[in-house]
Enzyme design. Structure first.
Site, PDB file in Angstrom:
ATOM      1  N   SER A   1       0.821  -1.220   0.000  1.00 47.68           N
ATOM      2  CA  SER A   1       0.000   0.000   0.000  1.00 47.68           C
ATOM      3  C   SER A   1       0.845   1.256   0.000  1.00 47.68           C
ATOM      4  CB  SER A   1      -0.882   0.045   1.249  1.00 47.68           C
ATOM      5  OG  SER A   1      -1.887  -0.907   1.175  1.00 47.68           O
TER       6      SER A   1
ATOM      7  N   HIS B   1      -3.057   0.604  -4.882  1.00 44.58           N
ATOM      8  CA  HIS B   1      -2.489  -0.601  -5.501  1.00 44.58           C
ATOM      9  C   HIS B   1      -2.738  -0.497  -7.001  1.00 44.58           C
ATOM     10  CE1 HIS B   1      -1.411  -3.163  -2.035  1.00 44.58           C
ATOM     11  NE2 HIS B   1      -2.262  -2.377  -1.416  1.00 44.58           N
TER      12      HIS B   1
ATOM     13  N   HIS C   1      -6.934   4.392   5.965  1.00 41.88           N
ATOM     14  CA  HIS C   1      -6.164   3.935   4.802  1.00 41.88           C
ATOM     15  C   HIS C   1      -5.477   5.108   4.111  1.00 41.88           C
ATOM     16  CE1 HIS C   1      -4.851   1.453   1.499  1.00 41.88           C
ATOM     17  NE2 HIS C   1      -5.438   2.255   0.631  1.00 41.88           N
TER      18      HIS C   1
ATOM     19  N   HIS D   1      -5.426  -9.087  -2.323  1.00 43.22           N
ATOM     20  CA  HIS D   1      -5.497  -9.549  -0.933  1.00 43.22           C
ATOM     21  C   HIS D   1      -6.667 -10.514  -0.769  1.00 43.22           C
ATOM     22  CE1 HIS D   1      -3.670  -5.530  -0.959  1.00 43.22           C
ATOM     23  NE2 HIS D   1      -2.987  -5.904   0.107  1.00 43.22           N
TER      24      HIS D   1
ATOM     25  N   ASN E   1       1.960   3.517  10.596  1.00 40.21           N
ATOM     26  CA  ASN E   1       1.172   4.042  11.718  1.00 40.21           C
ATOM     27  C   ASN E   1       1.471   3.215  12.968  1.00 40.21           C
ATOM     28  OD1 ASN E   1      -0.485   2.026   9.939  1.00 40.21           O
ATOM     29  ND2 ASN E   1      -1.277   1.792  12.011  1.00 40.21           N
TER      30      ASN E   1
ATOM     31  N   ALA F   1       2.823  -2.213   3.882  1.00 41.14           N
ATOM     32  CA  ALA F   1       2.591  -1.188   4.892  1.00 41.14           C
ATOM     33  C   ALA F   1       2.118  -1.923   6.141  1.00 41.14           C
ATOM     34  CB  ALA F   1       1.520  -0.220   4.417  1.00 41.14           C
TER      35      ALA F   1
ATOM     36  N   TYR G   1      -8.721 -10.346   1.631  1.00 43.09           N
ATOM     37  CA  TYR G   1      -9.903  -9.619   2.137  1.00 43.09           C
ATOM     38  C   TYR G   1     -10.747  -9.044   1.009  1.00 43.09           C
ATOM     39  CZ  TYR G   1      -6.934  -5.413   1.686  1.00 43.09           C
ATOM     40  OH  TYR G   1      -6.125  -4.426   1.209  1.00 43.09           O
ATOM     41  N   GLU G   2     -10.232  -9.065  -0.219  1.00 48.46           N
ATOM     42  CA  GLU G   2     -11.048  -8.649  -1.367  1.00 48.46           C
ATOM     43  C   GLU G   2     -11.984  -9.778  -1.800  1.00 48.46           C
ATOM     44  OE1 GLU G   2      -8.689  -6.410  -4.465  1.00 48.46           O
ATOM     45  OE2 GLU G   2      -7.048  -6.927  -3.107  1.00 48.46           O
TER      46      GLU G   2
ATOM     47  N   MET H   1      -1.896  -7.014   6.635  1.00 50.47           N
ATOM     48  CA  MET H   1      -2.917  -7.880   6.016  1.00 50.47           C
ATOM     49  C   MET H   1      -2.404  -8.581   4.764  1.00 50.47           C
ATOM     50  SD  MET H   1      -6.040  -5.148   6.223  1.00 50.47           S
ATOM     51  CE  MET H   1      -6.212  -4.048   7.643  1.00 50.47           C
ATOM     52  N   SER H   2      -1.115  -8.787   4.682  1.00 52.10           N
ATOM     53  CA  SER H   2      -0.587  -9.414   3.459  1.00 52.10           C
ATOM     54  C   SER H   2       0.650 -10.244   3.797  1.00 52.10           C
ATOM     55  CB  SER H   2      -0.227  -8.328   2.435  1.00 52.10           C
ATOM     56  OG  SER H   2       0.876  -7.565   2.895  1.00 52.10           O
TER      57      SER H   2
HETATM   58  N1  HPA Z   1      -2.968  -2.962  10.844  1.00 52.20           N
HETATM   59  C1  HPA Z   1      -3.119  -3.803   9.800  1.00 52.20           C
HETATM   60  N2  HPA Z   1      -2.679  -3.530   8.590  1.00 52.20           N
HETATM   61  C2  HPA Z   1      -2.051  -2.366   8.400  1.00 52.20           C
HETATM   62  C3  HPA Z   1      -1.848  -1.450   9.432  1.00 52.20           C
HETATM   63  C4  HPA Z   1      -2.335  -1.767  10.729  1.00 52.20           C
HETATM   64  O1  HPA Z   1      -2.205  -0.999  11.706  1.00 52.20           O
HETATM   65  N3  HPA Z   1      -1.183  -0.383   8.900  1.00 52.20           N
HETATM   66  C5  HPA Z   1      -0.984  -0.666   7.593  1.00 52.20           C
HETATM   67  N4  HPA Z   1      -1.503  -1.861   7.283  1.00 52.20           N
END
Ligand code: HPA
Length: 258
Positions: free
Chosen positions: A21, A52, A233, A74, A221, A104, A76-77, A197-198
């Site tokens: 991301s 993406h 996001h 992903h 973050n 990310a 989750y899609e 998430m990847s």
């Molecule tokens: N959690 C899950 N996936 C993420 C995060 C997070 O804090 N930041 C970027 N992708």
């Protein structure tokens, strides 16, 4: 060996880089050339997620044939683990030796600097699934050893390129929700310092097929509850973009050192 990715690239890549991301822009600056839309590559699924891009960049970088996937799909899609790992499996099956997985991630360890890259030393696959479930296709072992998913030599090379580079355990969750603060506390107790998430499924698929894997998170973050700020996001993508220059220096140094 050849196949749809090599055909589109014009060569068989030795290194494949999957960009997470907000990190897609890096493909242009690091690899360059004209983007090849995933739709033009037979069998390639496209990502619908903002940030993406969905294009392959292929060129020699420091004399190394590199393919960079700007954008990943992903689970989750709504995709299966097989679809989510298609690009990695395909490129390795075509002869690619090294897979660099970037993402990310949220920083669970409060000492991780936002915007900084962090090597993945190991992972927790908490997606509840993996890409090897199903009949054994015999391209790799039925019961895969995961003692060293993230290649020790490649990590040493990365550390030699960037002496400030941290290393942590990445917890890979299904998403698409961000975690609750209680879940982040649980993940910290489990030994994770990064969450995303990847990556974990792609790493397993690449190891199964015998490729060496390097994993790099960009901390976009503090994970939920680590700071009082809610997660978005937009913030993830924006921080990813700002951090891309630092990641690019690391990646170009690693490629030059291969
Ligand atoms: N959690 C899950 N996936 C993420 C995060 C997070 O804090 N930041 C970027 N992708």
């Amino acid at each position: 060996m050849t196949g749809p990715i090599s055909k589109a690239a014009g060569f068989t890549p030795r290194v494949a880089i999957v960009l997470g991301s907000g990190l897609s822009l890096l493909a242009k600056s690091l690899v360059g050339g004209d983007p090849i839309p995933y739709g033009a590559i037979e069998g390639m699924p496209a990502s619908a997620i903002e940030g993406h891009e969905g294009a392959l960049y292929a060129a020699e970088v420091s004399g190394v044939p590199v393919a960079a996937f700007a954008g990943r799909v992903h689970m989750y899609e709504g995709h299966s683990p097989q679809i989510a790992t298609h690009a990695v499996r395909q490129v390795v099956e075509e002869g690619c030796e090294i897979v660099v997985l970037t993402n990310a991630a949220g920083g669970i360890d409060p000492n991780l600097e936002v915007g900084a890259p962090c090597l993945i030393g190991d992972h927790l696959n908490l997606t509840g699934t993996n890409p090897l479930i199903g009949p054994h296709d015999k391209r790799g072992p039925r019961f895969l050893d995961l003692s060293e998913v993230y290649d020790k030599e490649l990590r040493a090379l990365a550390h030699s390129v960037d002496g400030d580079l941290r290393e942590g355990v990445y917890a890979g969750l299904m998403g698409p929700v961000y975690e609750t603060p209680a879940e982040v506390r649980m993940l910290r107790t489990l030994g994770a310092s990064l969450v995303g998430m990847s990556t974990v499924l792609e790493a397993i698929a690449a190891r199964y097929l015998g490729a060496r894997v390097l994993g790099i998170s960009v901390v976009t973050n503090p994970a939920a509850g680590v700071s009082p700020q809610p997660l978005s996001h937009d913030e993830v993508a924006e921080v990813g973009q700002r951090a891309a220059a630092r990641l690019e220096r690391l990646l170009s140094g690693v490629i030059a050192g291969l």
